[in-house]
Design a protein around this motif. Structure first.
Motif, PDB file in Angstrom:
ATOM      1  N   VAL A  20       0.798   7.711 118.380  1.00 15.74           N
ATOM      2  CA  VAL A  20      -0.008   7.345 117.238  1.00 15.74           C
ATOM      3  C   VAL A  20       0.837   6.805 116.085  1.00 15.74           C
ATOM      4  N   VAL A  21       2.015   7.371 115.877  1.00 19.09           N
ATOM      5  CA  VAL A  21       2.826   6.912 114.736  1.00 19.09           C
ATOM      6  C   VAL A  21       3.294   5.466 114.912  1.00 19.09           C
ATOM      7  N   PRO A  22       3.961   5.151 116.017  1.00 16.11           N
ATOM      8  CA  PRO A  22       4.353   3.749 116.193  1.00 16.11           C
ATOM      9  C   PRO A  22       3.147   2.820 116.192  1.00 16.11           C
ATOM     10  N   ARG A  23       2.057   3.302 116.792  1.00 20.37           N
ATOM     11  CA  ARG A  23       0.865   2.459 116.862  1.00 20.37           C
ATOM     12  C   ARG A  23       0.415   2.056 115.467  1.00 20.37           C
ATOM     13  N   LEU A  24       0.361   3.045 114.571  1.00 20.44           N
ATOM     14  CA  LEU A  24      -0.161   2.755 113.249  1.00 20.44           C
ATOM     15  C   LEU A  24       0.787   1.871 112.440  1.00 20.44           C
ATOM     16  N   TYR A  25       2.081   2.112 112.596  1.00 16.39           N
ATOM     17  CA  TYR A  25       3.014   1.220 111.893  1.00 16.39           C
ATOM     18  C   TYR A  25       2.831  -0.212 112.366  1.00 16.39           C
ATOM     19  N   LEU A  26       2.679  -0.361 113.674  1.00 20.51           N
ATOM     20  CA  LEU A  26       2.484  -1.709 114.195  1.00 20.51           C
ATOM     21  C   LEU A  26       1.173  -2.295 113.695  1.00 20.51           C
ATOM     22  N   MET A  27       0.146  -1.451 113.726  1.00 22.56           N
ATOM     23  CA  MET A  27      -1.170  -1.928 113.264  1.00 22.56           C
ATOM     24  C   MET A  27      -1.084  -2.428 111.842  1.00 22.56           C
ATOM     25  N   ILE A  28      -0.414  -1.644 111.011  1.00 21.41           N
ATOM     26  CA  ILE A  28      -0.342  -2.020 109.601  1.00 21.41           C
ATOM     27  C   ILE A  28       0.478  -3.290 109.452  1.00 21.41           C
ATOM     28  N   THR A  29       1.553  -3.373 110.229  1.00 23.77           N
ATOM     29  CA  THR A  29       2.374  -4.576 110.134  1.00 23.77           C
ATOM     30  C   THR A  29       1.555  -5.807 110.526  1.00 23.77           C
ATOM     31  N   VAL A  30       0.885  -5.697 111.658  1.00 19.71           N
ATOM     32  CA  VAL A  30       0.101  -6.847 112.113  1.00 19.71           C
ATOM     33  C   VAL A  30      -1.076  -7.085 111.171  1.00 19.71           C
ATOM     34  N   GLY A  31      -1.734  -6.018 110.818  1.00 18.92           N
ATOM     35  CA  GLY A  31      -2.920  -6.146 109.964  1.00 18.92           C
ATOM     36  C   GLY A  31      -2.586  -6.795 108.636  1.00 18.92           C
ATOM     37  N   THR A  32      -1.512  -6.350 108.033  1.00 22.17           N
ATOM     38  CA  THR A  32      -1.180  -6.930 106.732  1.00 22.17           C
ATOM     39  C   THR A  32      -0.700  -8.365 106.888  1.00 22.17           C
ATOM     40  N   SER A  33      -0.068  -8.648 108.026  1.00 15.22           N
ATOM     41  CA  SER A  33       0.310 -10.047 108.252  1.00 15.22           C
ATOM     42  C   SER A  33      -0.948 -10.902 108.306  1.00 15.22           C
ATOM     43  N   TYR A  34      -1.933 -10.356 108.961  1.00 16.55           N
ATOM     44  CA  TYR A  34      -3.192 -11.081 109.101  1.00 16.55           C
ATOM     45  C   TYR A  34      -3.841 -11.273 107.732  1.00 16.55           C
ATOM     46  N   LEU A  35      -3.676 -10.289 106.874  1.00 12.21           N
ATOM     47  CA  LEU A  35      -4.310 -10.352 105.555  1.00 12.21           C
ATOM     48  C   LEU A  35      -3.824 -11.540 104.737  1.00 12.21           C
ATOM     49  N   THR A  36      -2.633 -12.046 105.070  1.00 14.90           N
ATOM     50  CA  THR A  36      -2.133 -13.169 104.276  1.00 14.90           C
ATOM     51  C   THR A  36      -2.955 -14.428 104.508  1.00 14.90           C
ATOM     52  N   PHE A  37      -3.731 -14.422 105.579  1.00 19.69           N
ATOM     53  CA  PHE A  37      -4.545 -15.621 105.833  1.00 19.69           C
ATOM     54  C   PHE A  37      -5.941 -15.427 105.284  1.00 19.69           C
ATOM     55  N   ASN A  38      -6.438 -16.475 104.729  1.00 17.15           N
ATOM     56  CA  ASN A  38      -7.727 -16.350 104.054  1.00 17.15           C
ATOM     57  C   ASN A  38      -8.876 -16.139 105.017  1.00 17.15           C
ATOM     58  N   GLU A  39      -8.688 -16.595 106.271  1.00 12.70           N
ATOM     59  CA  GLU A  39      -9.817 -16.481 107.196  1.00 12.70           C
ATOM     60  C   GLU A  39      -9.986 -15.038 107.691  1.00 12.70           C
ATOM     61  N   ALA A  40      -9.001 -14.196 107.368  1.00 14.00           N
ATOM     62  CA  ALA A  40      -9.055 -12.833 107.892  1.00 14.00           C
ATOM     63  C   ALA A  40     -10.170 -12.040 107.216  1.00 14.00           C
ATOM     64  N   PRO A  41     -10.807 -11.188 107.979  1.00 12.61           N
ATOM     65  CA  PRO A  41     -11.808 -10.293 107.363  1.00 12.61           C
ATOM     66  C   PRO A  41     -11.091  -9.172 106.618  1.00 12.61           C
ATOM     67  N   LYS A  42     -10.727  -9.487 105.406  1.00 12.93           N
ATOM     68  CA  LYS A  42      -9.778  -8.611 104.701  1.00 12.93           C
ATOM     69  C   LYS A  42     -10.276  -7.187 104.569  1.00 12.93           C
ATOM     70  N   LYS A  43     -11.450  -7.059 104.034  1.00 14.07           N
ATOM     71  CA  LYS A  43     -11.942  -5.717 103.762  1.00 14.07           C
ATOM     72  C   LYS A  43     -12.041  -4.893 105.031  1.00 14.07           C
ATOM     73  N   GLU A  44     -12.480  -5.537 106.105  1.00 14.44           N
ATOM     74  CA  GLU A  44     -12.633  -4.800 107.349  1.00 14.44           C
ATOM     75  C   GLU A  44     -11.282  -4.297 107.835  1.00 14.44           C
ATOM     76  N   ILE A  45     -10.316  -5.189 107.748  1.00 15.61           N
ATOM     77  CA  ILE A  45      -8.989  -4.777 108.218  1.00 15.61           C
ATOM     78  C   ILE A  45      -8.471  -3.616 107.374  1.00 15.61           C
ATOM     79  N   LEU A  46      -8.616  -3.763 106.065  1.00 16.11           N
ATOM     80  CA  LEU A  46      -8.110  -2.714 105.177  1.00 16.11           C
ATOM     81  C   LEU A  46      -8.793  -1.387 105.460  1.00 16.11           C
ATOM     82  N   LYS A  47     -10.090  -1.463 105.574  1.00 23.88           N
ATOM     83  CA  LYS A  47     -10.839  -0.232 105.854  1.00 23.88           C
ATOM     84  C   LYS A  47     -10.389   0.379 107.164  1.00 23.88           C
ATOM     85  N   ASP A  48     -10.229  -0.506 108.150  1.00 23.54           N
ATOM     86  CA  ASP A  48      -9.854   0.002 109.465  1.00 23.54           C
ATOM     87  C   ASP A  48      -8.484   0.666 109.411  1.00 23.54           C
TER      88      ASP A  48
END
Lengths: 379, 944
Positions: B95-123
Motif C-alpha cells: 500500500v505504501v509504494p502504491r500510494l506514493y506512485l499514485m500521488i506521483t502519477v496523479g499530480t503529474s496528471y493534474l498539471t494538464f488541464n484536461e485532467a479531472p482535477k477534483k476527482e483525482i484529488l479526492k481519490d
C-alpha cells in the motif's frame, strides 16, 4: 510406444488464421518439475465459434501407408487426477469408451478424463493408402463449447482437435489443444450466487448429462439449444436484481476487533474493480497490516470424496499500520490486470472465488474472513 | 517486498534504484522504471526507522519521484496516458509504494488541464487512508501536500481548503495516535518523536493560511471551527499546544482579532494539562503586533482606528473570569502567566488604563486567596516575583524616553508609579506574599523608580501631559495619596528588621534574613543596602515633588504640601524601629532643605510684601514647627537606637544648631547645642570619641554668630573648654584646650560678609586665649612621656605662632617673650630626650641625614601638615592632630595607612623612630619662623 516406433506418418494440425488469433499463455504443468514454468501459447475460441483448419499428413520416407480411414474429432473433456477420478465410478462408465484415446502425451498424463462433454468427429477420407503427403481441410461449424477451458490443480477442462489415422495395427493420432473462453453478455450478470446456485448446478448437471449422451451422436444443435435455454433461463432472474446490492459483513473477535467489511456487489466481471471499504468499530489488536486476497477454490469430485484446493490469485495490501475506531479504509482492487478464473460449475467440479480479508497483527498472527464472490468473463 | 536492514543500506538501495529508474526512463522503458521505483519505495515501509532517518529517506525519494514526475509530464500524450498509468500503478501490491506512485502519477496528471482535477484529488486523499501507521501516514500525506501545492484548482478555494483541511485532520489523527503506540515505557521517546514530526502537521495549517489569503468569511465559517473542533477532539496535550500555537502564528492577526471569542473559548475545552498561558501569550503577541503595525502605518489616527472599537480587554477579561470559574484546578503557576499575558495586552492596547490592571490584580488576589496562602510554592513565588516586579520581557516598558510621545510604549518607571498609586489590588497581592518575596519585589520597584534619575527630569514634560493642567490644585493631594501608597508598598522594607522573621527555618532562601538578624543583634553600622535605598527613595520623593511644584509656580502651597509629604514619610518610616538611624538622617536633611526654602520665601516676602504680617508670622511659625519636627526626629532616633548612634545624634544636633544659628533663631540653636552637650555628657563614654565630639562642637560653636545675645555663646564655650580640660588623657586635655582657645578668637566668615580688618565686632578675648594656651602647656609639661610632651609643646608653639601672626600683642597677650620662653623649654626638653639615647652621635648623624630627606618629605606629604614627619628608608611615621600615629606609604604619598597603635604593633624599630617625631616637628617650626622673618619683622626677635 511412440518412443520405440516412429510413426510412419507425421500429422500436423493447423487452425485457420492461427497466427493472427488471440492467444493465451497457459502454464504447462508437466510431470517433469523442471518444465513447470514453461508456458504454452494456445489460440482462444469462444462458444459457438466455428473451428476450422487443415490437417497435413506427411508420409515418412515416402513409404506407402495403408489406413482404414482418417478421422478428425473435436473433444472437450473434464480431466481429473487419477486418484480422485477413480472414485467416481458412475461417470467412468459413461466415458470409458473414449478415455483410451486421450492417453496421448500432450494432455496432462496424471489426469484422467472423467467426462467427455464434447465429442464431434467425422471422416476426412475413407480407407485407403497414403502415398505422399496430403492435406485435408476440416471445419466444425458453430461449435458449441459448454465449459470454459480450465487448468487447475486437480481438474482440467481441456479442448482439443484429434486426428486419427486408423490402421490395422495401432492407430496413429495427433491432438492439438485450443483454449475456450465463455463470455457472459455484457448486459447480463450471472444470477446471484446464493439464490440460484443450486438451480444452476442442477441445470449444469442436467445439461452435462445431456451433452454427454449426445456426444456420440454428433448432434450439436441440441446442446446449443440447451445452452441457449440456460442463458434464457438466467436472463430474467439477473435482470430482476440488476441493481447490485452492496455486501456487508460484520466481522469480529469478541472484545478485540470489530470491523465492518463492505463491498459494492458480489458479482464482478473480470474487468471490473472491486470497490469497498472497511469500517473499524473496535480495535484492540495491534495490526501490522491488512490484506485483501482473492482465493480461487477448486473443488472436485462428488460429494462423498470431495477434494478442495485453494490458490491465492491476488494478494493486495490495503492497510499499513493499525487503525483505530471510527476509521474507514477504502478498498479498490482492479481485477483486469490479473489472470483470474471465473466461477465454474459442473457435476464433477466447481470453481469458486472468495474475497478474503486478512489481518496480520504485530505478533504475526493472521485473522481472516472469506466471503464468496462470483467472477464472470465479459467481452 | 523486503526493506533494507539499516538506514545506510536503505539509502544505498534507494540511490541504486534511482539510478536504474533514471536509466530506464532515458530509454523510455516506463514499466521497468516503475518497477524500480516501487522497489525503492519499499524502503519507506521499514517500521524500524526513527522519524529523522525516515525523513532522510523521504527527502532522497522525493527527489527521485520528482524526476519521475517530470518524465511523466513530458511524455504524457505521446508515450503513455496518465489516466492509464494512474490505474496501472494501483496494481502495486503494497500500500505504501502504491500510494506514493499514485500521488506521483496523479499530480503529474493534474498539471494538464484536461485532467479531472477534483476527482483525482479526492481519490488520492481518500486512498491515503490506507496507510494508518502514524509515521508512514504522516509522511505520505505530507508528500501529497507537497505535490499538490501548486496544482490545486484555482477557481475553487473552498474545495482547496476542504482538501487541505481533510489532509490536516487525518494527519493530526495519525500524529496523536503515534503517542499511544509502542510500549508504555517508551512514552517519552514517543513524545520526542512527535515533536520532531510536528512540523509536518503544522505545514498543513501554513498551507491553509496561504490558501485563505484574506478571505475572512471562509476562515470564520468553515476553516476555524473545523480546525478548532479537531484540536479539541483530539484531547492530546502535545497536539493541542502545538496546533493552537501554530494557529495563532500563521493566520492573520486581524482574523484573530475578529475571532478572539472563538479562540479563547477553545482553550477552555483543552486537555487540563495544556499550558493555556503559552497559547494566550502567543495570541496576545499577535494582537500586539497588530497594534504596532497599525501605529506604524498610521501613527496619528490611533483613536479613530476601527480596532479600538473592539473591547479586546473585555473579551479577555470575560474569558479569564470564565476560566477561573470553570477551571478551579488551574494552579497559580499556570494562572499567573496567563494574567501576565493579559497585562501585556492591556498595556499595549490601553496604555493608560489602570482600571484594567487593577481588575486583573484583583483576580489574582482572589485566586491566591482561594488557593490558600500557605500553599504558595517556590515556583509560584518566583512567578509572583516576576509578575509583581514586571520583569517579563514581553512587557514593552522601556526606561528610555526616546519613544514618540503618543506611543503606547510607556516608561516603566512611570508605569509602575501609576500602578502603585492607582491599583489597590496590587498592594493587596503584595501583602499576601512572604516577607522575603515582598522585599525582593519592593527592592525591584524602588530600583526601577530611581533608575536614571537624570532622564526623569527630561521626562517631566511627558508626565505633565498625563495630567491636564487644570488639575494642578488637585494634583498635590493626589500626589500625597500616591506617596502614601508608595510608602505602604515599601512597608516590608521599612520594617524589615524589626519584625519577627517569617520563616527563618527554610534555610537557603532566607539567607539575607538570617544575615539581617545577625547584624541586627550586633547593632553595628554595617552598610545596609536596603535601608540606604530607602534613604535614597526619600530624597527621590522629595526631589520629585519639589520639581513638580516649582513647575506649577505654586511655591507657597507646595512648601506646606511638601512638609505634609515629608511628615507622611516620617510617620511611615518610624515603623522601621531601629532602621530609623539609616533613614531619618535623610528625612532630617530634607527638613533642612525645606527650612532653607522657607527662609527664602520669608526673605522674598519681606522684600515684596513687608506689610503682610500674618503671612510672615505664618512662615516663621512654620520654621519653628519644622525645627520641632527635626528635634522629634532626632529624639526618635535616640529612642529607638539607644546608644548605638549617639555620634550621629550629636552631629545632627550640631548641624541643626548651626542651621538655626544661620537662620537667626538663637533660642533654637542654643537648645540644639545644649542637646548636643547633653548627649556628650550622658552618652559619650569613649575618650577618643569624646575628643572628636569636642572638636566638632568647638568647630560648630566657632562659626556661630547669633548666640552672642543673652550670653548663650559664653556659657557654651566655657562649658566646651571645661569639658576639654576634664578629658581622661592628658594629651587629649592638652589638645582640646588649645583648640578651644580658638573659641575666643572668632575669624571671618566671608559668606556672611565678614572681613578681617573691616568687620570690627569679632568676638575676641586674648586673655582667655592665653589662659587656654597656658593651661594646655601646663598639661603638656606634666606628661610623663617625654616624646609626647615635646610633641605637644611644639604643637602649642605652633598655636602661639598662629595667634602671634593674626593678632597684635596687645590683643592676644601672646608676647615674644612667651614664645621665646616656650622655644627654650622645648629645646631643653629635646636635649634631655637626646640624652636618653645612648648613641648621641648616631642621633646627630641621623638628624643631619634626616634634615635633607625630611625637607623633601614635608613638601611631598603636605597632608601631614600639622604633624611631624619622620623618615626612614622604608617608611614615614607622622602624628595626627588627635595623637594617633600615621604611617605614610612612601611609594605613593597620598595614601596613608593608619595604625592607631603603630608604636606597639610594629616593634622596637618603629618605636625607636618615634623619638624623631617631635624633633622634626620642631625643626620645621623653626624653619618656618626663619622663613617668616623675611616677610614679617616681628619674627626677627624670636630666637631659635
Amino acid at each position: 510406444m511412440s518412443i520405440f516406433f516412429k510413426p510412419p506418418i507425421d500429422i500436423e494440425i493447423l487452425f485457420d488464421n492461427e497466427e493472427s488469433r488471440k492467444h493465451v499463455d497457459i502454464a504447462t504443468r508437466s510431470s517433469n518439475s523442471s518444465y513447470k514454468s514453461m508456458k504454452e501459447s494456445l489460440p482462444v475460441y469462444e462458444d459457438g465459434e466455428s473451428l476450422g483448419g487443415i490437417v497435413t499428413l506427411r508420409v515418412r520416407d515416402s513409404k506407402k501407408v495403408d489406413h482404414l480411414g482418417i478421422k478428425v474429432s473435436v473433444i472437450g473433456s473434464i480431466d481429473m487426477l487419477k486418484s480422485h477420478g477413480s472414485g467416481n465410478s458412475s461417470s467412468k462408465k459413461v466415458t470409458s469408451s473414449t478415455s483410451s484415446s486421450s492417453s496421448n502425451g500432450s494432455v496432462d498424463v496424471r489426469k484422467n478424463s472423467v467426462d467427455q462433454f464434447l465429442c464431434q468427429s467425422y471422416d476426412l477420407c475413407p480407407a485407403g493408402e497414403l502415398q505422399h503427403s496430403q492435406s485435408f481441410p476440416f471445419l466444425f461449424r458453430d461449435l458449441s463449447k459448454r465449459y470454459e477451458s480450465y487448468k487447475g490443480k486437480n481438474v482440467d477442462v481441456a479442448y482439443y482437435v484429434k486426428v486419427t489415422v486408423m490402421r490395422k495395427s495401432t492407430d496413429i493420432s495427433k491432438i492439438k489443444r485450443f483454449w475456450v473462453y465463455l463470455y457472459n453478455s455484457v448486459t447480463t450478470a450471472p444470477n446471484t450466487l446464493s439464490a440460484n446456485e443450486t438451480k444452476a448446478t442442477t441445470n449444469d448437471i442436467a445439461g452435462g448429462n445431456y451433452a454427454a449422451d449426445n456426444a456420440s451422436d454428433n448432434t450439436q444443435t441440441k446442446s446449443t439449444q440447451g445452452e441457449a435455454g440456460d442463458v434464457n433461463q438466467v436472463l430474467p432472474i439477473s435482470r430482476s436484481n440488476n441493481e447490485p446490492k452492496p455486501v456487508r459483513l460484520d466481522i469480529g473477535i469478541e472484545n478485540c476487533l470489530h470491523i465492518e467489511f463492505e463491498y459494492a456487489k458480489s458479482q464482478y466481471s473480470l474487468k471490473e474493480v472491486i470497490v469497498g471499504r472497511i469500517y473499524f468499530l473496535l480495535t484492540r489488536l495491534r495490526i501490522k497490516h491488512m490484506e485483501l486476497s482473492l482465493i480461487t477454490r477448486e473443488s472436485s469430485g462428488l460429494q462423498t470424496s470431495n477434494v478442495m484446493t485453494d490458490s491465492t490469485a491476488i494478494r493486495y495490501e490495503i492497510m499499513d499500520g493499525s487503525s483505530v475506531k471510527g476509521e474507514t479504509i477504502p478498498i479498490r482492487l482492479f481485477l483486469s490486470g490479473y489472470d483470474l478464473t471465473p466461477n465454474m460449475s459442473c457435476n464433477y467440479f466447481n470453481v469458486k472465488n472468495y474475497l478474503s480479508l486478512v489481518i496480520i497483527d504485530e505478533d504475526g498472527r493472521r485473522y481472516f474472513k472469506q466471503s464468496e464472490i462470483t467472477l464472470y468473463r465479459t467481452r | 517486498m523486503a526493506y533494507a536492514d539499516s538506514p545506510e543500506n536503505a539509502i544505498a538501495v534507494i540511490k541504486q534504484r534511482t539510478a536504474l529508474m533514471n536509466r530506464c526512463l532515458s530509454q523510455h522503458k516506463l514499466m521497468e522504471s516503475l518497477q524500480h521505483t516501487s522497489i525503492m519505495l519499499t524502503e519507506l515501509r521499514n517500521p524500524n526507522l526513527s522519524p529523522k532517518k525516515y525523513y532522510e529517506l523521504y527527502v532522497i525519494i522525493f527527489d527521485s519521484l520528482t524526476n519521475l514526475s517530470t518524465y511523466l509530464i513530458e511524455n504524457h500524450p505521446q508515450n503513455h496516458h496518465l489516466a492509464d498509468l494512474y490505474e496501472l500503478v494501483q496494481y502495486t501490491g503494497n500500500v505504501v509504494p502504491r500510494l506514493y506512485l499514485m500521488i506521483t502519477v496523479g499530480t503529474s496528471y493534474l498539471t494538464f488541464n484536461e485532467a479531472p482535477k477534483k476527482e483525482i484529488l479526492k481519490d488520492m486523499i481518500e486512498m491515503c487512508r490506507g496507510v494508518q501507521n502514524p509515521i508512514r501516514g504522516l509522511f505520505l500525506r505530507y508528500y501529497l501536500s507537497q505535490r499538490t501545492k501548486e496544482l490545486l484548482p484555482e477557481d475553487d478555494p473552498s474545495f482547496n481548503s476542504q482538501f487541505i483541511m481533510n489532509n490536516f485532520i487525518e494527519m493530526n489523527k495519525l500524529w496523536v495516535r503515534l503517542q499511544h503506540q509502542g510500549p508504555l515505557r517508551e512514552r517519552e521517546t514517543r513524545t520526542r518523536e512527535r515533536k520532531e514530526l510536528q512540523i509536518l502537521v503544522g505545514s498543513q495549517l501554513v498551507r491553509l493560511s496561504q490558501i485563505i489569503d484574506d478571505n475572512f468569511q471562509m476562515y470564520k465559517q468553515d476553516i476555524l471551527p473545523t480546525i478548532l473542533e479537531q484540536v479539541i477532539q483530539c484531547r492530546d496535550l502535545v497536539s493541542q499546544e502545538y496546533l493552537l500555537d501554530v494557529i495563532c502564528q500563521v493566520f492573520a492577526d486581524e482574523f484573530h482579532l475578529k475571532t478572539l471569542d472563538t479562540l479563547l473559548q477553545t482553550t477552555l475545552h483543552l486537555n487540563p494539562d495544556v499550558s493555556i498561558n503559552k497559547i494566550v501569550l502567543t495570541l496576545v503577541d499577535r494582537l500586539n503586533d497588530y497594534v504596532t503595525r497599525q501605529l506604524e502605518d498610521d501613527p496619528n489616527a490611533t483613536s479613530t482606528n476601527a480596532y479600538l472599537d473592539m473591547d479586546v480587554f473585555g473579551t479577555f477579561w470575560d474569558y479569564l473570569t470564565v476560566l477561573n470559574h470553570e477551571r478551579p484546578d488551574l494552579s497559580l503557576q499556570q494562572f499567573i502567566p496567563l494574567v501576565e499575558s493579559v497585562i501585556v495586552l492591556s498595556l499595549k492596547w490601553y496604555p493608560n488604563n489602570f482600571d484594567n490592571l487593577n481588575k486583573l490584580f484583583e483576580l489574582v488576589l482572589q485566586k491566591t486567596k482561594d488557593y490558600g496562602q500557605k500553599n504558595i510554592s517556590l515556583e509560584s513565588e518566583h512567578l509572583f516575583l516576576v509578575l509583581l516586579s514586571f520583569q517579563n520581557s514581553k512587557l514593552q516598558l522601556t526606561s528610555s524616553t526616546t519613544a514618540p510621545p503618543n506611543s503606547p510604549v510607556t516608561s516603566k518607571k512611570h508605569f509602575i508609579f501609576q500602578l502603585i498609586s492607582q491599583c489597590q489590588a496590587y498592594k493587596n497581592i503584595l501583602a499576601l506574599q512572604s516577607i522575603s518575596l515582598q522585599k525582593k519585589v519592593v527592592n525591584e520597584i524602588i530600583d526601577i523608580l530611581m533608575d536614571r534619575e537624570v532622564e526623569e527630569m527630561a521626562d517631566n514634560d511627558s508626565e505633565s501631559k498625563l495630567h491636564p493642567p487644570g488639575h494642578s490644585a488637585y494634583l498635590v493631594i493626589e500626589d500625597k495619596l500616591q506617596v502614601q501608597r508608595l510608602l505602604s508598598i515599601c512597608e516590608p522594607l521599612i520594617i524589615s528588621r524589626s519584625g519577627p522573621p517569617a520563616n527563618v527555618a527554610s534555610s537557603d532562601t532566607n539567607i539575607d534574613e538570617v544575615f539581617f538578624n545577625r547584624h541586627d543583634e550586633e547593632e553595628s553600622w554595617i552598610l545596609d543596602p536596603i535601608q540606604e535605598k530607602l534613604a535614597h527613595l526619600i530624597h527621590w520623593i522629595m526631589n520629585t515633588t519639589s520639581r513638580k511644584q516649582t513647575m506649577k509656580n505654586k511655591i507657597q502651597f507646595s512648601l506646606e504640601a511638601q512638609l505634609e509629604i515629608l511628615l507622611l514619610i516620617k510617620s511611615s518610616f518610624i515603623k522601621g524601629g531601629i532602621n530609623v538611624k539609616y533613614t531619618f538622617p535623610a528625612i532630617i536633611t530634607n527638613f533642612w532643605k525645606l527650612m532653607r526654602k522657607c527662609r527664602m520665601i520669608q526673605e522674598y516676602l519681606l522684600k515684596k510684601r513687608p506689610d503682610n504680617k500674618t503671612l510672615l508670622s505664618h512662615y516663621s511659625n512654620l520654621l519653628k514647627q519644622m525645627f520641632k519636627f527635626v528635634s522629634r526626629c532626632i529624639n526618635d532616633i535616640f529612642n529607638s537606637c539607644n546608644n548605638s548612634c549617639t555620634d550621629l545624634i550629636l552631629k545632627l544636633n550640631l548641624q541643626c544648631a548651626i542651621l538655626a544659628d544661620q537662620l537667626q533663631l538663637n533660642e533654637i540653636s542654643y537648645d540644639f547645642f545644649s542637646q548636643a552637650f547633653t548627649i556628650f555628657e550622658e552618652s559619650l563614654s569613649d575618650s577618643k570619641t569624646q575628643l572628636q565630639a569636642l572638636i566638632y562642637i568647638a568647630q560648630s560653636l566657632q562659626k556661630t554668630r547669633s548666640l552672642y545675645k543673652e550670653a548663650y555663646y559664653d556659657s557654651l564655650i566655657v562649658r566646651c573648654t571645661l569639658h576639654g580640660s576634664k578629658l581622661l588623657k592628658k594629651q587629649d586635655q592638652c589638645r582640646a584646650v588649645y583648640l578651644c582657645s580658638h573659641l575666643w578668637w572668632a575669624t571671618e566668615i566671608s559668606n556672611i560678609g565678614e572681613e578681617e580688618g573691616i568687620t570690627d565686632n569679632f568676638y575676641r578675648d586674648g586673655k582667655r586665649v592665653l589662659e587656654c594656651l597656658q593651661r594646655s602647656l601646663r598639661v603638656a609639661d606634666s606628661i610623663m612621656d617625654n616624646e609626647q610632651s615635646c610633641e605637644l609643646m611644639v604643637e602649642i608653639l605652633n598655636r602661639c605662632l598662629y595667634y602671634f601672626i593674626h593678632g597684635d600683642e596687645s590683643e592676644t597677650h601672646i608676647s615674644i617673650k612667651y614664645i621665646n620662653g616656650l622655644i627654650e623649654l622645648i629645646k631643653t626638653n629635646l636635649k634631655s630626650l637626646k640624652l636618653e639615647d645612648n648613641s648621641a652621635s648616631m642621633i646627630t648623624n641621623s638628624i643631619s641625614d634626616l634634615h635633607i630627606t625630611g625637607e623633601n618629605n614635608v613638601k611631598t606629604s603636605s597632608n601631614a601638615d600639622d604633624g611631624s614627619v619622620i623618615t626612614d628608608k622604608e617608611s614615614n611615621v607622622a602624628i595626627g592632630s588627635d595623637g594617633t600615629y600615621i604611617q605614610l606609604n612612601t611609594l605613593n604619598g597620598s595614601s596613608t595607612l593608619i595604625h592607631g597603635v603603630v608604636a606597639t604593633a610594629s616593634g622596637s624599630k618603629l618605636l625607636h623612630q618615634l623619638k624623631y617625631i617631635p624633633i622634626h616637628h620642631f625643626q620645621r617650626t623653626c624653619e618656618y619662623i626663619e622663613s617668616q622673618r623675611e616677610v614679617d619683622d616681628r619674627f626677627k626677635v624670636i630666637y631659635v
